[in-house]
Design a protein around this motif. Structure first.
Motif, PDB file in Angstrom:
ATOM      1  N   GLY A 153      54.258  33.929  45.604  1.00 14.36           N
ATOM      2  CA  GLY A 153      55.313  33.107  45.521  1.00 14.36           C
ATOM      3  C   GLY A 153      56.734  33.803  45.092  1.00 14.36           C
ATOM      4  O   GLY A 153      57.765  33.709  45.548  1.00 14.36           O
TER       5      GLY A 153
ATOM      6  N   ASN B  52      61.715  32.502  55.501  1.00 12.05           N
ATOM      7  CA  ASN B  52      61.808  31.089  55.372  1.00 12.05           C
ATOM      8  C   ASN B  52      61.043  30.515  56.442  1.00 12.05           C
ATOM      9  O   ASN B  52      60.511  29.276  56.144  1.00 12.05           O
TER      10      ASN B  52
ATOM     11  N   MET C  91      57.321  30.336  55.473  1.00 10.14           N
ATOM     12  CA  MET C  91      57.254  29.251  54.494  1.00 10.14           C
ATOM     13  C   MET C  91      57.014  27.870  55.033  1.00 10.14           C
ATOM     14  O   MET C  91      56.242  26.939  54.898  1.00 10.14           O
TER      15      MET C  91
ATOM     16  N   VAL D 137      53.794  28.450  48.610  1.00 11.46           N
ATOM     17  CA  VAL D 137      55.167  28.174  49.232  1.00 11.46           C
ATOM     18  C   VAL D 137      56.044  27.391  47.987  1.00 11.46           C
ATOM     19  O   VAL D 137      57.137  27.719  48.130  1.00 11.46           O
TER      20      VAL D 137
ATOM     21  N   ALA E 159      57.499  29.960  46.064  1.00 13.52           N
ATOM     22  CA  ALA E 159      58.390  30.816  46.907  1.00 13.52           C
ATOM     23  C   ALA E 159      60.007  30.246  46.866  1.00 13.52           C
ATOM     24  O   ALA E 159      60.823  30.785  46.718  1.00 13.52           O
ATOM     25  N   ARG E 160      59.658  28.743  47.344  1.00 14.17           N
ATOM     26  CA  ARG E 160      60.897  28.142  47.439  1.00 14.17           C
ATOM     27  C   ARG E 160      61.836  27.951  46.131  1.00 14.17           C
ATOM     28  O   ARG E 160      62.962  28.123  46.205  1.00 14.17           O
TER      29      ARG E 160
END
Length: 282
Positions: A95, A114, A117, A153, A156-157
């Motif tokens: 992530g 994106n 994701m 995810v 990652a965000r």
């Protein structure tokens, strides 16, 4: 050194962190010294089937195969913590890398990553875990890798948002003006300065990984070669409600562990992001 001292000073002032670290210490001691404290071999079969807690000297009773439940729970702590930590670390690494690249490079790179994701967000993660484990096998290594690969995810965000914010800061622009490569700036400056929300989220992901493993074991997709709390719950469901202690004590250990890491994660979030804590209070 000063940052470490400041961290421990803030930890003492955060109730969630103090309680969480105390509970985590208990869990780690159980995982380390469990084999020494266990009165019986947890895999030993006996004729003492479904003994209630306290009966015949069994502290927490026995299961349908005559296994000592107390010994099984002690051995299961190591399995659950190992799965939780390794799966959460895999999730954090993937992530952080993907979110950092997406947020820092922007443009078409950000759009592609994106969308990836979003695809992972749309797929129910537990059913994806079920599918992969059913195809590739339910060994403990596979379970850890699969949980890590399906839970990145959120990290990652968070990292993407941090990278978007940090790449316009003066120190980053100065490094670019001095000719440092973008990759070097990302790994030396963006990720180290934006990692703090990831640390807090990863701590909570440990709870999610432990719950996911318990869920897999409960439906019979756990590693049959190891002892875990989920497998104990699975073994005890056939004897409910008459022999309640098998599932109850194993479930209590799962709840205890999840609560521990939730408290630590919440405490870390308040320590590493005091502005958010102040906003919540207001």
């Amino acid at each position: 050194m000063k940052k470490i001292k400041a961290f421990f000073r803030l930890s003492r002032k955060t109730p969630q962190m103090r309680i969480g670290l105390f509970l985590l210490t208990i869990l780690i001691l159980i995982a380390i010294f469990g084999p020494l404290l266990a009165p019986y071999d947890p895999k030993m079969l006996t004729n003492d089937l479904l003994f209630a807690p306290g009966q015949n000297g069994y502290i927490l009773g026995t299961d349908g195969l005559g296994h000592d439940l107390f010994s099984e729970l002690l051995y299961g702590a190591k399995t659950s913590l190992k799965i939780g930590f390794i799966a959460a670390m895999i999730s954090a690494i993937i992530g952080t890398a993907i979110g950092g690249i997406a947020g820092f490079y922007g443009g078409i790179t950000d759009k592609i990553l994106n969308e990836i994701m979003n695809i992972f967000l749309m797929i129910p993660s537990f059913f994806l875990i079920l599918l992969i484990v059913a195809i590739f096998g339910s060994s403990m290594l596979n379970v850890m890798i699969v949980i890590g690969l399906t839970s990145w995810v959120g990290n990652a965000r968070l990292m993407r948002a941090q990278a978007i914010s940090l790449k316009s800061r003066t120190f980053v622009l100065s490094e670019r003006a001095m000719g440092e490569s973008r990759a070097s700036i990302l790994w030396k400056h963006i990720i180290p300065n934006g990692i703090f929300p990831i640390i807090a989220n990863t701590t909570m992901n440990i709870s999610g990984a432990i719950l996911a493993e318990a869920g897999l074991a409960f439906i019979g997709l756990g590693d049959p070669n190891v002892i875990s709390w989920g497998q104990i719950i699975n073994a005890g469901k056939s004897y409910l409600p008459k022999c309640w202690w098998i599932t109850t004590f194993a479930g209590a250990m799962v709840v205890f562990t999840v609560l521990t890491f939730y408290l630590i994660g919440d405490g870390l979030a308040k320590i590493l992001n005091p502005k958010m804590d102040a906003a919540n209070k207001s």
